[in-house]
Write a protein that holds these residues in place. Structure first.
Motif, PDB file in Angstrom:
ATOM      1  N   THR A 100       8.725   2.388   5.042  1.00  0.00           N
ATOM      2  CA  THR A 100       9.427   1.374   4.245  1.00  0.00           C
ATOM      3  C   THR A 100       8.472   0.752   3.235  1.00  0.00           C
ATOM      4  O   THR A 100       8.763   0.655   2.038  1.00  0.00           O
ATOM      5  CB  THR A 100      10.002   0.278   5.172  1.00  0.00           C
ATOM      6  N   ARG A 101       7.322   0.329   3.717  1.00  0.00           N
ATOM      7  CA  ARG A 101       6.316  -0.275   2.834  1.00  0.00           C
ATOM      8  C   ARG A 101       5.806   0.727   1.808  1.00  0.00           C
ATOM      9  O   ARG A 101       5.654   0.407   0.623  1.00  0.00           O
ATOM     10  CB  ARG A 101       5.166  -0.803   3.694  1.00  0.00           C
ATOM     11  N   ARG A 102       5.559   1.935   2.256  1.00  0.00           N
ATOM     12  CA  ARG A 102       4.996   2.942   1.341  1.00  0.00           C
ATOM     13  C   ARG A 102       5.980   3.305   0.240  1.00  0.00           C
ATOM     14  O   ARG A 102       5.598   3.454  -0.928  1.00  0.00           O
ATOM     15  CB  ARG A 102       4.601   4.189   2.140  1.00  0.00           C
ATOM     16  N   MET A 103       7.276   3.502   0.598  1.00  0.00           N
ATOM     17  CA  MET A 103       8.244   3.891  -0.427  1.00  0.00           C
ATOM     18  C   MET A 103       8.465   2.757  -1.422  1.00  0.00           C
ATOM     19  O   MET A 103       8.491   2.964  -2.639  1.00  0.00           O
ATOM     20  CB  MET A 103       9.580   4.301   0.193  1.00  0.00           C
ATOM     21  N   ILE A 104       8.610   1.543  -0.919  1.00  0.00           N
ATOM     22  CA  ILE A 104       8.800   0.405  -1.823  1.00  0.00           C
ATOM     23  C   ILE A 104       7.555   0.208  -2.683  1.00  0.00           C
ATOM     24  O   ILE A 104       7.651  -0.097  -3.879  1.00  0.00           O
ATOM     25  CB  ILE A 104       9.156  -0.866  -1.019  1.00  0.00           C
ATOM     26  N   GLY A 105       6.389   0.412  -2.088  1.00  0.00           N
ATOM     27  CA  GLY A 105       5.154   0.321  -2.862  1.00  0.00           C
ATOM     28  C   GLY A 105       5.140   1.285  -4.038  1.00  0.00           C
ATOM     29  O   GLY A 105       4.709   0.948  -5.145  1.00  0.00           O
ATOM     30  N   LYS A 106       5.630   2.505  -3.801  1.00  0.00           N
ATOM     31  CA  LYS A 106       5.718   3.489  -4.894  1.00  0.00           C
ATOM     32  C   LYS A 106       6.684   3.007  -5.977  1.00  0.00           C
ATOM     33  O   LYS A 106       6.461   3.227  -7.162  1.00  0.00           O
ATOM     34  CB  LYS A 106       6.192   4.833  -4.342  1.00  0.00           C
ATOM     35  N   ALA A 107       7.776   2.374  -5.541  1.00  0.00           N
ATOM     36  CA  ALA A 107       8.811   1.949  -6.500  1.00  0.00           C
ATOM     37  C   ALA A 107       8.354   0.795  -7.381  1.00  0.00           C
ATOM     38  O   ALA A 107       8.825   0.649  -8.514  1.00  0.00           O
ATOM     39  CB  ALA A 107      10.078   1.563  -5.745  1.00  0.00           C
ATOM     40  N   ILE A 108       7.425  -0.027  -6.870  1.00  0.00           N
ATOM     41  CA  ILE A 108       6.999  -1.192  -7.650  1.00  0.00           C
ATOM     42  C   ILE A 108       5.565  -1.022  -8.173  1.00  0.00           C
ATOM     43  O   ILE A 108       5.048  -1.914  -8.849  1.00  0.00           O
ATOM     44  CB  ILE A 108       7.109  -2.504  -6.838  1.00  0.00           C
ATOM     45  N   GLY A 109       4.928   0.067  -7.820  1.00  0.00           N
ATOM     46  CA  GLY A 109       3.572   0.322  -8.324  1.00  0.00           C
ATOM     47  C   GLY A 109       2.504  -0.474  -7.609  1.00  0.00           C
ATOM     48  O   GLY A 109       1.501  -0.849  -8.213  1.00  0.00           O
ATOM     49  N   LEU A 110       2.685  -0.721  -6.309  1.00  0.00           N
ATOM     50  CA  LEU A 110       1.694  -1.474  -5.533  1.00  0.00           C
ATOM     51  C   LEU A 110       1.113  -0.559  -4.460  1.00  0.00           C
ATOM     52  O   LEU A 110       1.821  -0.120  -3.547  1.00  0.00           O
ATOM     53  CB  LEU A 110       2.349  -2.698  -4.873  1.00  0.00           C
ATOM     54  N   ASP A 111      -0.180  -0.255  -4.588  1.00  0.00           N
ATOM     55  CA  ASP A 111      -0.840   0.594  -3.590  1.00  0.00           C
ATOM     56  C   ASP A 111      -0.687  -0.029  -2.208  1.00  0.00           C
ATOM     57  O   ASP A 111      -0.765  -1.256  -2.058  1.00  0.00           O
ATOM     58  CB  ASP A 111      -2.327   0.737  -3.911  1.00  0.00           C
ATOM     59  N   SER A 112      -0.523   0.835  -1.217  1.00  0.00           N
ATOM     60  CA  SER A 112      -0.255   0.314   0.127  1.00  0.00           C
ATOM     61  C   SER A 112      -1.367  -0.614   0.616  1.00  0.00           C
ATOM     62  O   SER A 112      -1.107  -1.591   1.309  1.00  0.00           O
ATOM     63  CB  SER A 112      -0.074   1.470   1.115  1.00  0.00           C
ATOM     64  N   GLY A 113      -2.604  -0.330   0.229  1.00  0.00           N
ATOM     65  CA  GLY A 113      -3.720  -1.161   0.670  1.00  0.00           C
ATOM     66  C   GLY A 113      -3.779  -2.527   0.010  1.00  0.00           C
ATOM     67  O   GLY A 113      -4.562  -3.385   0.412  1.00  0.00           O
ATOM     68  N   LYS A 114      -2.959  -2.740  -1.013  1.00  0.00           N
ATOM     69  CA  LYS A 114      -3.008  -4.016  -1.740  1.00  0.00           C
ATOM     70  C   LYS A 114      -1.881  -4.968  -1.370  1.00  0.00           C
ATOM     71  O   LYS A 114      -1.687  -5.981  -2.032  1.00  0.00           O
ATOM     72  CB  LYS A 114      -2.974  -3.745  -3.249  1.00  0.00           C
ATOM     73  N   TRP A 115      -1.099  -4.615  -0.354  1.00  0.00           N
ATOM     74  CA  TRP A 115      -0.012  -5.520   0.037  1.00  0.00           C
ATOM     75  C   TRP A 115      -0.581  -6.781   0.672  1.00  0.00           C
ATOM     76  O   TRP A 115      -1.513  -6.724   1.469  1.00  0.00           O
ATOM     77  CB  TRP A 115       0.925  -4.820   1.026  1.00  0.00           C
ATOM     78  N   ARG A 116      -0.010  -7.920   0.255  1.00  0.00           N
ATOM     79  CA  ARG A 116      -0.386  -9.204   0.848  1.00  0.00           C
ATOM     80  C   ARG A 116       0.878  -9.880   1.357  1.00  0.00           C
ATOM     81  O   ARG A 116       1.899  -9.904   0.696  1.00  0.00           O
ATOM     82  CB  ARG A 116      -1.057 -10.113  -0.191  1.00  0.00           C
ATOM     83  N   GLY A 117       0.781 -10.440   2.512  1.00  0.00           N
ATOM     84  CA  GLY A 117       1.930 -11.097   3.129  1.00  0.00           C
ATOM     85  C   GLY A 117       1.621 -11.280   4.594  1.00  0.00           C
ATOM     86  O   GLY A 117       0.498 -11.002   5.052  1.00  0.00           O
ATOM     87  N   ASN A 118       2.576 -11.740   5.334  1.00  0.00           N
ATOM     88  CA  ASN A 118       2.362 -11.974   6.758  1.00  0.00           C
ATOM     89  C   ASN A 118       2.674 -10.694   7.535  1.00  0.00           C
ATOM     90  O   ASN A 118       3.823 -10.270   7.586  1.00  0.00           O
ATOM     91  CB  ASN A 118       3.268 -13.116   7.233  1.00  0.00           C
ATOM     92  N   PRO A 119       1.657 -10.081   8.146  1.00  0.00           N
ATOM     93  CA  PRO A 119       1.895  -8.826   8.879  1.00  0.00           C
ATOM     94  C   PRO A 119       2.345  -9.045  10.319  1.00  0.00           C
ATOM     95  O   PRO A 119       2.705  -8.092  11.005  1.00  0.00           O
ATOM     96  CB  PRO A 119       0.519  -8.156   8.852  1.00  0.00           C
ATOM     97  N   ASN A 120       2.278 -10.282  10.773  1.00  0.00           N
ATOM     98  CA  ASN A 120       2.611 -10.566  12.178  1.00  0.00           C
ATOM     99  C   ASN A 120       4.081 -10.920  12.297  1.00  0.00           C
ATOM    100  O   ASN A 120       4.474 -12.081  12.123  1.00  0.00           O
ATOM    101  CB  ASN A 120       1.724 -11.703  12.707  1.00  0.00           C
ATOM    102  N   LEU A 121       4.880  -9.922  12.582  1.00  0.00           N
ATOM    103  CA  LEU A 121       6.323 -10.124  12.605  1.00  0.00           C
ATOM    104  C   LEU A 121       6.782 -10.643  13.963  1.00  0.00           C
ATOM    105  O   LEU A 121       6.034 -10.628  14.935  1.00  0.00           O
ATOM    106  CB  LEU A 121       7.018  -8.810  12.256  1.00  0.00           C
ATOM    107  N   ASN A 122       8.020 -11.063  13.978  1.00  0.00           N
ATOM    108  CA  ASN A 122       8.570 -11.707  15.162  1.00  0.00           C
ATOM    109  C   ASN A 122       9.064 -10.670  16.165  1.00  0.00           C
ATOM    110  O   ASN A 122      10.241 -10.335  16.203  1.00  0.00           O
ATOM    111  CB  ASN A 122       9.723 -12.627  14.728  1.00  0.00           C
TER     112      ASN A 122
END
Lengths: 424, 83
Positions: free
Chosen positions: A202-224
């Motif tokens: 999910t992250r990788r495909m959306i990253g491709k769609a918006i031009g954001l390398d997977s290693g550059k994602w910022r956000g809260n990785p600790n999900l519920n």
């Protein structure tokens, strides 16, 4: 008196001890061995799959189909995420721990993977993205990437969020900065800008769609979640859970097979329309934002570009190119609708629609690589189109442009497929 | 005399109620807070748009169905910083 109290306490303690023992034993017995679930006919082959958490609803729908075959097959699924599943199958890496199976009522249940030999070797790696979208995954020449139904990826927010759309450029800022430094309101709070792990399709495909390398994602990785996997269900719980605290600030990502099942109910989320880079309009995956519309017209015509086929990677025979194991070949044939009767094809189509994925026969466009910022797709006419039947099953009624049929006669030179006229 | 006293108490009660209402309102934290940032009021849509086939209207036709995102909301637009 004191003796009576002591005796009573002793009895209580004894009862508690026995209860604890029985309870612990019951717990141990409730998780069966995956290789011997005790619910299938003797000799039923087991096919082990590993990969995307987002694709579970598809497996849930198809699992009962495989068990119901004249030669039943049991599928067992470990879900470490798309890229991890691909890595597991091609390396190969023995998988340990618990996995999932679905019983006759489609209830997901855990089982313990075999530990002999260090773990279970996976038969099929299941991914939402092309292997080249993952880091460090190379498909050896004796493996093949088969394509299943179309999976759609979404940005999702709590139901009462005031936002209804996000652009590619805005999503790049939201997930590239994670609410720190450069901020687009109302997505200004890192704690509720939820992200999936690096190995997530999910992250990788959306990253491709918006031009954001997977290693550059910022956000809260600790999900519920309770099991620490930070999977799709955990993402769903996190975004839906933010409804009461941060309905405007929260955002997450989900595949349609999970998001569509939760547009209403106890953990609802709202799907955002997506505006591709350089454009001025945003599109929902479906033709409207209605929570009961699942027609996926904007995906099927590529107005909404964040989609791709489910990938099934498995070892194949060097000569025939077919999966090396017969039971694996059967699974692959169902996912690809190869060599099936019309009735079985319809079963697969129904299962894929039931899981809110799109059968390839309902698509009007295709592409052979992952979505990109400068996305292109080419027109596609399936060999056996099923667009009208797709909308009938997805929404309960076919559009007025579709003609119902019992044979080819009302189809004007076209073909009657699944009770609706198609072009061929 | 009695009617004068009744009128006095009635006016007092009314004023008291009004004052109490005002006091409660000023302490009320249940209402909506200020909107975040500078995007308040920039509604990105939500209602049904003009038809289901936006984009099919031919060259020059721009119909957002049903929504669009205003990229001027992005800080530094049209050259925002790269992540």
């Amino acid at each position: 008196m004191i003796r009576h109290v002591s005796l009573r306490l002793g009895l209580y303690a004894g009862a508690l001890f026995i209860t604890t023992l029985v309870s612990a034993s019951a717990r141990a017995q409730t998780v069966p061995d995956c290789a011997n679930l005790g619910i299938d006919p003797a000799g039923t082959p087991v096919v082990y799959l590993a990969g995307s958490t987002a694709v579970k609803p598809v497996l849930k729908e198809l699992s009962t189909t495989f068990v119901g075959l004249s030669s039943p097959i049991r599928i067992i699924y470990a879900a470490p995420a798309s890229c991890a599943g691909l890595s597991d199958v091609v390396t190969p890496t023995p998988v340990t721990g618990t996995a999932s199976y679905w019983d006759a009522s489609k209830t997901e249940t855990n089982c313990n993977l075999p530990t002999t030999g260090g773990g279970q070797i996976v038969d099929i790696g299941l991914s939402d993205v092309y292997p080249t979208t993952c880091d460090g995954v190379t498909i050896p020449s004796n493996f093949k990437d088969f394509h299943g139904p179309i999976q759609v990826m979404n940005f999702v927010v709590p139901p009462s969020s005031r936002e209804n759309a996000i652009s590619s450029e805005a999503a790049l800022i939201v997930y590239g900065f994670g609410g720190n430094g450069t901020v687009i309101n109302p997505w200004n709070l890192n704690a509720v800008i939820f992200q999936r792990p690096d190995t997530s399709g999910t992250r990788r495909m959306i990253g491709k769609a918006i031009g954001l390398d997977s290693g550059k994602w910022r956000g809260n990785p600790n999900l519920n979640g309770t099991n620490g996997t930070n999977g799709s269900t955990d993402m769903l719980n996190s975004v839906a859970g933010a409804e009461s605290t941060n309905p405007n600030e929260a955002i997450g990502t989900l595949a349609s097979d999970v998001a569509d099942s939760n547009r209403a109910g106890t953990s609802p989320v709202k799907i955002l329309a997506f505006q591709p880079k350089g454009q001025t309009c945003a599109y929902y995956p479906d033709s409207t934002s209605s929570t009961s519309n699942f027609d996926k017209r904007n995906v099927r015509e590529n107005k909404y570009p964040i989609w791709g086929p489910v990938h099934l990677v498995t070892k194949v025979d060097g000569t025939t190119g077919a999966p090396a194991k017969a039971e694996v070949a059967t699974i692959i044939n169902y996912f690809t609708s190869t060599g099936l009767s019309t009735a079985d094809k319809q079963k697969v189509i129904d299962a894929e629609i039931g899981a809110h994925t799109i059968p390839a026969c309902a698509m009007k466009v295709q592409r052979s690589t992952e979505v990109s910022v400068s996305d292109t797709a080419t027109p596609f006419t399936p060999d056996e189109p099923c667009g009208c039947y797709y909308e009938f099953k997805a929404n309960g009624a076919a559009p007025s442009s579709c003609t119902a049929c019992a044979d080819d006669s009302p189809c004007g030179g076209g073909k009657c497929r699944y009770n609706y006229c198609e072009a061929k | 005399m009695k009617s004068t006293i009744r009128a006095f108490f009635a006016v007092t009660l009314l004023l008291g109620a009004a004052a109490g209402y005002t006091a409660c309102s000023s302490d009320d934290s249940s209402g909506a807070g200020p909107q975040n940032g500078n995007d308040a009021g920039k509604d990105t849509g939500g209602g049904p748009g003009p038809g289901d086939d936006a984009g099919d209207g031919g060259p020059g036709t721009v119909q957002c169905n049903p929504v669009g995102f205003d990229n001027t909301r992005i800080p530094g637009w049209p050259a925002p910083p790269a992540p």
